[in-house]
Motif scaffolding. Sequence first.
Motif, PDB file in Angstrom:
ATOM      1  N   PRO A  40       0.843  -1.355  -0.015  1.00  0.00           N
ATOM      2  CA  PRO A  40      -0.030   0.000   0.057  1.00  0.00           C
ATOM      3  C   PRO A  40       0.626   1.409  -0.040  1.00  0.00           C
ATOM      4  CG  PRO A  40      -0.719  -1.760   1.480  1.00  0.00           C
ATOM      5  CD  PRO A  40       0.512  -2.292   1.005  1.00  0.00           C
ATOM      6  N   GLY A  41       0.703   2.168  -1.008  1.00  0.00           N
ATOM      7  CA  GLY A  41       1.374   3.330  -1.220  1.00  0.00           C
ATOM      8  C   GLY A  41       2.627   3.140  -1.633  1.00  0.00           C
ATOM      9  N   GLN A  42       3.146   2.277  -1.983  1.00  0.00           N
ATOM     10  CA  GLN A  42       4.714   2.027  -2.421  1.00  0.00           C
ATOM     11  C   GLN A  42       4.540   1.657  -3.910  1.00  0.00           C
ATOM     12  OE1 GLN A  42       7.048  -0.230   0.008  1.00  0.00           O
ATOM     13  NE2 GLN A  42       6.213   0.294   2.048  1.00  0.00           N
ATOM     14  N   HIS A  43       5.889   1.583  -4.533  1.00  0.00           N
ATOM     15  CA  HIS A  43       6.025   1.284  -6.033  1.00  0.00           C
ATOM     16  C   HIS A  43       6.322  -0.393  -6.217  1.00  0.00           C
ATOM     17  CE1 HIS A  43      10.415   0.976  -5.773  1.00  0.00           C
ATOM     18  NE2 HIS A  43      10.094   1.938  -4.720  1.00  0.00           N
TER      19      HIS A  43
ATOM     20  N   VAL B   4      15.076   4.119  -9.237  1.00  0.00           N
ATOM     21  CA  VAL B   4      14.470   5.001 -10.048  1.00  0.00           C
ATOM     22  C   VAL B   4      13.502   6.061  -9.513  1.00  0.00           C
ATOM     23  CG1 VAL B   4      12.600   5.186 -11.972  1.00  0.00           C
ATOM     24  CG2 VAL B   4      14.263   3.220 -11.867  1.00  0.00           C
ATOM     25  N   THR B   5      13.683   7.266  -9.544  1.00  0.00           N
ATOM     26  CA  THR B   5      12.822   8.332  -9.043  1.00  0.00           C
ATOM     27  C   THR B   5      11.986   9.022 -10.159  1.00  0.00           C
ATOM     28  OG1 THR B   5      14.679  10.115  -9.408  1.00  0.00           O
ATOM     29  CG2 THR B   5      14.631   8.698  -7.629  1.00  0.00           C
ATOM     30  N   GLN B   6      10.862   9.600  -9.676  1.00  0.00           N
ATOM     31  CA  GLN B   6      10.039  10.135 -10.415  1.00  0.00           C
ATOM     32  C   GLN B   6       9.282  11.397  -9.783  1.00  0.00           C
ATOM     33  OE1 GLN B   6       7.762   6.170 -11.742  1.00  0.00           O
ATOM     34  NE2 GLN B   6       6.762   8.139 -12.659  1.00  0.00           N
ATOM     35  N   THR B   7       9.179  12.594 -10.502  1.00  0.00           N
ATOM     36  CA  THR B   7       8.668  13.742 -10.088  1.00  0.00           C
ATOM     37  C   THR B   7       7.464  14.227 -11.049  1.00  0.00           C
ATOM     38  OG1 THR B   7      10.456  15.176 -11.026  1.00  0.00           O
ATOM     39  CG2 THR B   7      10.363  14.417  -8.620  1.00  0.00           C
ATOM     40  N   PRO B   8       6.540  14.864 -10.598  1.00  0.00           N
ATOM     41  CA  PRO B   8       6.202  15.065  -9.110  1.00  0.00           C
ATOM     42  C   PRO B   8       5.519  13.540  -8.820  1.00  0.00           C
ATOM     43  CG  PRO B   8       4.641  16.006 -10.630  1.00  0.00           C
ATOM     44  CD  PRO B   8       5.642  15.573 -11.518  1.00  0.00           C
ATOM     45  N   SER B   9       5.159  13.493  -7.490  1.00  0.00           N
ATOM     46  CA  SER B   9       4.467  12.290  -7.039  1.00  0.00           C
ATOM     47  C   SER B   9       2.921  12.295  -7.215  1.00  0.00           C
ATOM     48  CB  SER B   9       4.540  12.257  -5.608  1.00  0.00           C
ATOM     49  OG  SER B   9       4.181  13.279  -4.740  1.00  0.00           O
ATOM     50  N   HIS B  10       2.482  13.589  -7.251  1.00  0.00           N
ATOM     51  CA  HIS B  10       0.947  13.776  -7.717  1.00  0.00           C
ATOM     52  C   HIS B  10       0.966  15.216  -8.561  1.00  0.00           C
ATOM     53  CE1 HIS B  10      -3.534  13.852  -6.352  1.00  0.00           C
ATOM     54  NE2 HIS B  10      -3.577  13.753  -7.349  1.00  0.00           N
ATOM     55  N   GLN B  11       0.210  15.051  -9.518  1.00  0.00           N
ATOM     56  CA  GLN B  11      -0.155  16.081 -10.594  1.00  0.00           C
ATOM     57  C   GLN B  11      -1.665  16.508 -10.906  1.00  0.00           C
ATOM     58  OE1 GLN B  11       2.795  17.805 -12.964  1.00  0.00           O
ATOM     59  NE2 GLN B  11       1.367  19.261 -13.416  1.00  0.00           N
ATOM     60  N   VAL B  12      -2.034  17.302 -10.696  1.00  0.00           N
ATOM     61  CA  VAL B  12      -3.380  17.824 -11.087  1.00  0.00           C
ATOM     62  C   VAL B  12      -3.300  18.919 -12.055  1.00  0.00           C
ATOM     63  CG1 VAL B  12      -5.699  18.548 -10.211  1.00  0.00           C
ATOM     64  CG2 VAL B  12      -3.984  17.362  -8.683  1.00  0.00           C
ATOM     65  N   ILE B  20       3.938  17.393 -18.133  1.00  0.00           N
ATOM     66  CA  ILE B  20       5.277  16.559 -18.572  1.00  0.00           C
ATOM     67  C   ILE B  20       5.547  15.654 -17.134  1.00  0.00           C
ATOM     68  CG2 ILE B  20       7.948  16.733 -18.774  1.00  0.00           C
ATOM     69  CD1 ILE B  20       7.306  19.250 -20.233  1.00  0.00           C
ATOM     70  N   LEU B  21       5.895  14.471 -17.170  1.00  0.00           N
ATOM     71  CA  LEU B  21       6.128  13.730 -16.104  1.00  0.00           C
ATOM     72  C   LEU B  21       7.538  13.414 -16.164  1.00  0.00           C
ATOM     73  CD1 LEU B  21       3.168  11.413 -15.998  1.00  0.00           C
ATOM     74  CD2 LEU B  21       3.196  13.588 -15.134  1.00  0.00           C
ATOM     75  N   ARG B  22       8.272  13.295 -15.090  1.00  0.00           N
ATOM     76  CA  ARG B  22       9.884  13.382 -15.127  1.00  0.00           C
ATOM     77  C   ARG B  22      10.117  12.132 -14.133  1.00  0.00           C
ATOM     78  NH1 ARG B  22      11.107  18.221 -17.210  1.00  0.00           N
ATOM     79  NH2 ARG B  22       9.727  19.860 -16.835  1.00  0.00           N
ATOM     80  N   PRO B 104       8.066   5.098  -8.039  1.00  0.00           N
ATOM     81  CA  PRO B 104       7.214   4.958  -7.125  1.00  0.00           C
ATOM     82  C   PRO B 104       5.878   5.479  -7.838  1.00  0.00           C
ATOM     83  CG  PRO B 104       8.700   7.080  -6.785  1.00  0.00           C
ATOM     84  CD  PRO B 104       9.339   6.079  -7.900  1.00  0.00           C
ATOM     85  N   GLY B 105       6.131   6.141  -9.111  1.00  0.00           N
ATOM     86  CA  GLY B 105       4.721   6.432 -10.011  1.00  0.00           C
ATOM     87  C   GLY B 105       4.580   8.059  -9.745  1.00  0.00           C
ATOM     88  N   THR B 106       3.908   8.603 -10.784  1.00  0.00           N
ATOM     89  CA  THR B 106       3.256   9.820 -10.738  1.00  0.00           C
ATOM     90  C   THR B 106       1.688   9.695 -10.737  1.00  0.00           C
ATOM     91  OG1 THR B 106       5.105  11.082 -11.309  1.00  0.00           O
ATOM     92  CG2 THR B 106       2.902  12.276 -11.756  1.00  0.00           C
TER      93      THR B 106
END
Lengths: 114, 111
Positions: A40-43, B4-12, B20-22, B104-106
């Motif tokens: 939950p909440g993780q990748h 692997v990192t992703q930004t932002p975590s949430h985009q509205v 643009i997702l990074r 972790p996803g956006t």
Amino acid sequence: AQSVSQHNHHVILSEAASLELGCNYSYGGTVNLFWYVQYPGQHLQLLLKYFSGDPLVKGIKGFEAEFIKSKFSFNLRKPSVQWSDTAEYFCAVDLTGGGNKLTFGTGTQLKVEL
Amino acid sequence: EPEVTQTPSHQVTQMGQEVILRCVPISNHLYFYWYRQILGQKVEFLVSFYNNEISEKSEIFDDQFSVERPDGSNFTLKIRSTKLEDSAMYFCASRAWGEQYFGPGTRLTVT
């Protein structure tokens, strides 16, 4: 069309129960097989993978999976689940065998009750 | 352990806007991917990228989508004119030795 199917969408188990999650794919060629877990909440995290060799593969956290080529299956097992195993489990297949895109199953939501 | 990192975590964003997702893949990886997961549905492949070009794309990846590796570290997914149905979790992945490592996803929300 090539596809991956997971038969159990929601599984509820008590702690210490044994787990088996089914995964079947439809493709006659070379495949690489994976199980991912999403807490939950993780990748997505890789639990285990099969490329070739011994069809019984062991992964992290006590999980294992068996590749049965004749059944096009790659079932995930754990002899004794823990509450912390509550998560969503995804079977994924690299249908090309060349390490390109992954095709995912629909996922199985596992809930382990104390 | 590299990840692997992703930004932002949430985009509205509003419908019709560009986003643009990074992603920053693991540094010595050469293959990069974008996937998406609409709420309650399976993870779907969008596009794979190798040697500065798209190696494969799905039918979802239409002209509204593009990917770029603008420098040695970033890998971006652009959606030119977002639609409501683009609302999803977008995952970046990079690959080495046949194994894909996911970010972790956006979470993209289009209103």
